[in-house]
Design an enzyme around this catalytic site. Structure first.
Site, PDB file in Angstrom:
ATOM      1  CE  LYS A  13      -2.047  -1.173   3.999  1.00 21.13           C
ATOM      2  NZ  LYS A  13      -1.450  -2.531   4.640  1.00 21.13           N
ATOM      3  NE  ARG A  88      -4.613  -1.029  10.600  1.00 17.11           N
ATOM      4  CZ  ARG A  88      -3.644  -0.755   9.281  1.00 17.11           C
ATOM      5  NH1 ARG A  88      -3.964   0.583   9.093  1.00 17.11           N
ATOM      6  NH2 ARG A  88      -2.215  -1.861   9.870  1.00 17.11           N
ATOM      7  NE  ARG A 127       7.840  -2.169   6.083  1.00 19.21           N
ATOM      8  CZ  ARG A 127       6.364  -2.075   6.367  1.00 19.21           C
ATOM      9  NH1 ARG A 127       5.580  -1.461   5.392  1.00 19.21           N
ATOM     10  NH2 ARG A 127       5.564  -2.412   7.249  1.00 19.21           N
ATOM     11  NE  ARG A 160      16.800  -3.839   8.916  1.00 19.47           N
ATOM     12  CZ  ARG A 160      16.597  -4.292   7.771  1.00 19.47           C
ATOM     13  NH1 ARG A 160      14.819  -4.862   7.860  1.00 19.47           N
ATOM     14  NH2 ARG A 160      17.495  -4.100   6.783  1.00 19.47           N
ATOM     15  NE  ARG A 172       2.181  -4.899  11.622  1.00 19.32           N
ATOM     16  CZ  ARG A 172       3.501  -4.923  10.431  1.00 19.32           C
ATOM     17  NH1 ARG A 172       4.542  -4.864  11.009  1.00 19.32           N
ATOM     18  NH2 ARG A 172       3.092  -3.782   9.165  1.00 19.32           N
TER      19      ARG A 172
HETATM   20  P1  AP5 Z   1       4.780  -1.559   1.534  1.00 22.23           P
HETATM   21  O1  AP5 Z   1       4.182  -0.536   0.773  1.00 22.23           O
HETATM   22  O2  AP5 Z   1       5.770  -0.894   2.813  1.00 22.23           O
HETATM   23  O3  AP5 Z   1       3.733  -2.488   2.624  1.00 22.23           O
HETATM   24  P2  AP5 Z   1       2.192  -1.753   2.861  1.00 22.23           P
HETATM   25  O4  AP5 Z   1       1.350  -2.152   2.303  1.00 22.23           O
HETATM   26  O5  AP5 Z   1       2.249  -0.295   2.956  1.00 22.23           O
HETATM   27  O6  AP5 Z   1       2.757  -2.491   4.724  1.00 22.23           O
HETATM   28  P3  AP5 Z   1       2.725  -2.060   6.604  1.00 22.23           P
HETATM   29  O7  AP5 Z   1       3.053  -2.528   6.899  1.00 22.23           O
HETATM   30  O8  AP5 Z   1       2.919  -0.398   6.087  1.00 22.23           O
HETATM   31  O9  AP5 Z   1       0.949  -1.989   6.141  1.00 22.23           O
HETATM   32  P4  AP5 Z   1       0.258  -1.801   7.524  1.00 22.23           P
HETATM   33  O10 AP5 Z   1      -1.240  -1.773   7.553  1.00 22.23           O
HETATM   34  O11 AP5 Z   1       1.018  -3.326   8.790  1.00 22.23           O
HETATM   35  O12 AP5 Z   1       1.388  -1.002   8.095  1.00 22.23           O
HETATM   36  P5  AP5 Z   1       0.306   0.404   9.381  1.00 22.23           P
HETATM   37  O13 AP5 Z   1       1.606   1.439   8.949  1.00 22.23           O
HETATM   38  O14 AP5 Z   1      -0.752   0.916   8.162  1.00 22.23           O
HETATM   39  O15 AP5 Z   1       5.574  -2.979   1.399  1.00 22.23           O
HETATM   40  C1  AP5 Z   1       6.256  -4.204   2.142  1.00 22.23           C
HETATM   41  C2  AP5 Z   1       7.509  -4.125   1.465  1.00 22.23           C
HETATM   42  O16 AP5 Z   1       7.536  -5.209   0.666  1.00 22.23           O
HETATM   43  C3  AP5 Z   1       8.538  -2.893   1.315  1.00 22.23           C
HETATM   44  O17 AP5 Z   1      10.343  -3.788   1.517  1.00 22.23           O
HETATM   45  C4  AP5 Z   1       8.598  -2.714  -0.439  1.00 22.23           C
HETATM   46  O18 AP5 Z   1       9.796  -2.788  -0.720  1.00 22.23           O
HETATM   47  C5  AP5 Z   1       7.869  -4.217  -0.227  1.00 22.23           C
HETATM   48  N1  AP5 Z   1       7.877  -4.484  -1.784  1.00 22.23           N
HETATM   49  C6  AP5 Z   1       6.206  -3.409  -2.300  1.00 22.23           C
HETATM   50  N2  AP5 Z   1       5.262  -4.085  -2.690  1.00 22.23           N
HETATM   51  C7  AP5 Z   1       6.227  -5.549  -3.883  1.00 22.23           C
HETATM   52  C8  AP5 Z   1       5.583  -6.304  -4.395  1.00 22.23           C
HETATM   53  N3  AP5 Z   1       4.757  -6.073  -5.673  1.00 22.23           N
HETATM   54  N4  AP5 Z   1       6.716  -7.290  -4.240  1.00 22.23           N
HETATM   55  C9  AP5 Z   1       7.863  -7.122  -3.636  1.00 22.23           C
HETATM   56  N5  AP5 Z   1       8.266  -6.550  -2.955  1.00 22.23           N
HETATM   57  C10 AP5 Z   1       6.837  -5.554  -2.688  1.00 22.23           C
HETATM   58  O19 AP5 Z   1      -0.077   0.189  10.471  1.00 22.23           O
HETATM   59  C11 AP5 Z   1       0.820   0.060  11.505  1.00 22.23           C
HETATM   60  C12 AP5 Z   1      -0.039   0.106  12.943  1.00 22.23           C
HETATM   61  O20 AP5 Z   1      -0.637   1.497  13.118  1.00 22.23           O
HETATM   62  C13 AP5 Z   1      -1.549  -1.128  13.330  1.00 22.23           C
HETATM   63  O21 AP5 Z   1      -0.831  -2.298  12.889  1.00 22.23           O
HETATM   64  C14 AP5 Z   1      -1.709   0.063  14.400  1.00 22.23           C
HETATM   65  O22 AP5 Z   1      -1.406  -0.402  15.242  1.00 22.23           O
HETATM   66  C15 AP5 Z   1      -2.083   1.728  13.637  1.00 22.23           C
HETATM   67  N6  AP5 Z   1      -2.309   1.730  12.620  1.00 22.23           N
HETATM   68  C16 AP5 Z   1      -2.784   2.223  11.438  1.00 22.23           C
HETATM   69  N7  AP5 Z   1      -3.470   2.752  11.083  1.00 22.23           N
HETATM   70  C17 AP5 Z   1      -4.307   2.130  11.898  1.00 22.23           C
HETATM   71  C18 AP5 Z   1      -6.357   2.658  11.799  1.00 22.23           C
HETATM   72  N8  AP5 Z   1      -6.841   3.314  10.664  1.00 22.23           N
HETATM   73  N9  AP5 Z   1      -6.958   1.686  12.887  1.00 22.23           N
HETATM   74  C19 AP5 Z   1      -6.063   1.709  13.867  1.00 22.23           C
HETATM   75  N10 AP5 Z   1      -4.664   1.313  14.001  1.00 22.23           N
HETATM   76  C20 AP5 Z   1      -4.669   2.061  12.682  1.00 22.23           C
END
Ligand code: AP5
Ligand code: ZN
Length: 216
Positions: A13, A88, A127, A160, A172
């Site tokens: 994403k 979410r 990552r 990281r 997660r």
């Molecule tokens: P990346 O693009 O970073 O993936 P992502 O989908 O953005 O993953 P996240 O881990 O950031 O999502 P998340 O939803 O867990 O975290 P968030 O910060 O929202 O890609 C991942 C890796 O793969 C990278 O190394 C990239 O280079 C590689 N890659 C990408 N595409 C690829 C491809 N096609 N092929 C190969 N490699 C690829 O949330 C974190 C925490 O915040 C949550 O756990 C929660 O506690 C809190 N939080 C956030 N939002 C909310 C909400 N709305 N409600 C409640 N709590 C929340």
């Protein structure tokens, strides 16, 4: 254009959102990034969120809804925005609809990135990101062109995330399937859902998304 990127942790994403920002000039609203900024700044919200995030659980709906509601009122969101990691839960999805309705706006599309669990764990455990501009990399297959130097801003500082470990990732994923996956049906029923194969190469995923956006 107002779009939601929906998908499990590590689905890509953030990676795809950065590309949409570059091409379309609309801001990326990542609740994860906003919460991490609050944690770093040690605000009240940050203090509440830290332990929850480190454990791989969800921060309360009230907190994230308030953050997003304030953010979409900023002038740079006037021409649209990308919601990354929000909504979410079904409560957050209803709140999104209410927020947009109150402004007389509509959601353009919800793009679901589909990736299997094994690949999600592989991606998240490798990552890292640029400490200066946030560009996302991976230990094996998404390295900067010059090792140790960010492609985008030239910084040599990387970081990281504390929640990017196998144990927290299991939690997660559990939370995703229980709380967030029901949004797939929710948006399908509203005729807003488009699903993209997130297992494909980053550039292929970008082309698929561009195909959807150009058809809006
Ligand atoms: P990346 O693009 O970073 O993936 P992502 O989908 O953005 O993953 P996240 O881990 O950031 O999502 P998340 O939803 O867990 O975290 P968030 O910060 O929202 O890609 C991942 C890796 O793969 C990278 O190394 C990239 O280079 C590689 N890659 C990408 N595409 C690829 C491809 N096609 N092929 C190969 N490699 C690829 O949330 C974190 C925490 O915040 C949550 O756990 C929660 O506690 C809190 N939080 C956030 N939002 C909310 C909400 N709305 N409600 C409640 N709590 C929340
Ligand atoms: Zn950088």
């Amino acid at each position: 254009m107002r779009l939601i990127l929906l998908g499990p942790p590590g689905a890509g994403k953030g990676t795809q959102a950065q590309r949409i920002v570059e091409k379309h000039g609309i801001p990326q609203l990542s609740t994860g990034d906003m919460l991490r900024a609050a944690v770093a700044a040690e605000t009240e919200v940050g203090k509440l969120a830290k332990a929850v995030m480190d454990a791989g659980k969800l921060v309360s709906d009230d907190i994230v809804i308030a953050i997003v509601s304030e953010r979409i009122d900023q002038p740079d969101c006037a021409n649209g925005f990308i919601l990354d990691g929000f909504p979410r839960t079904l409560v957050q999805a209803d709140a999104t609809e209410a927020m947009l309705k109150a402004k007389g706006l509509d959601l353009s599309v919800v793009i679901e990135l589909k990736v299997n669990d094994k690949e999600l764990v592989r991606r998240v455990s490798g990552r890292y990101s640029c400490a200066q501009c946030g560009s996302v990399y991976h230990d094996t297959d998404r390295k900067p062109a010059v090792e140790g130097v960010c492609d985008k801003c030239g910084s040599t500082h990387f970081k990281r995330r504390p929640d990017d470990n196998a144990e927290t990732m299991t939690q997660r994923l559990e939370v995703y399937y229980k709380e967030t996956a029901p949004l797939i049906g929710y948006y399908y029923a509203k005729g807003k859902l488009k699903t993209v194969d997130g297992m494909a190469e980053v550039d292929t995923v970008t082309s698929e998304i561009e195909g959807i956006l150009s058809g809006l």
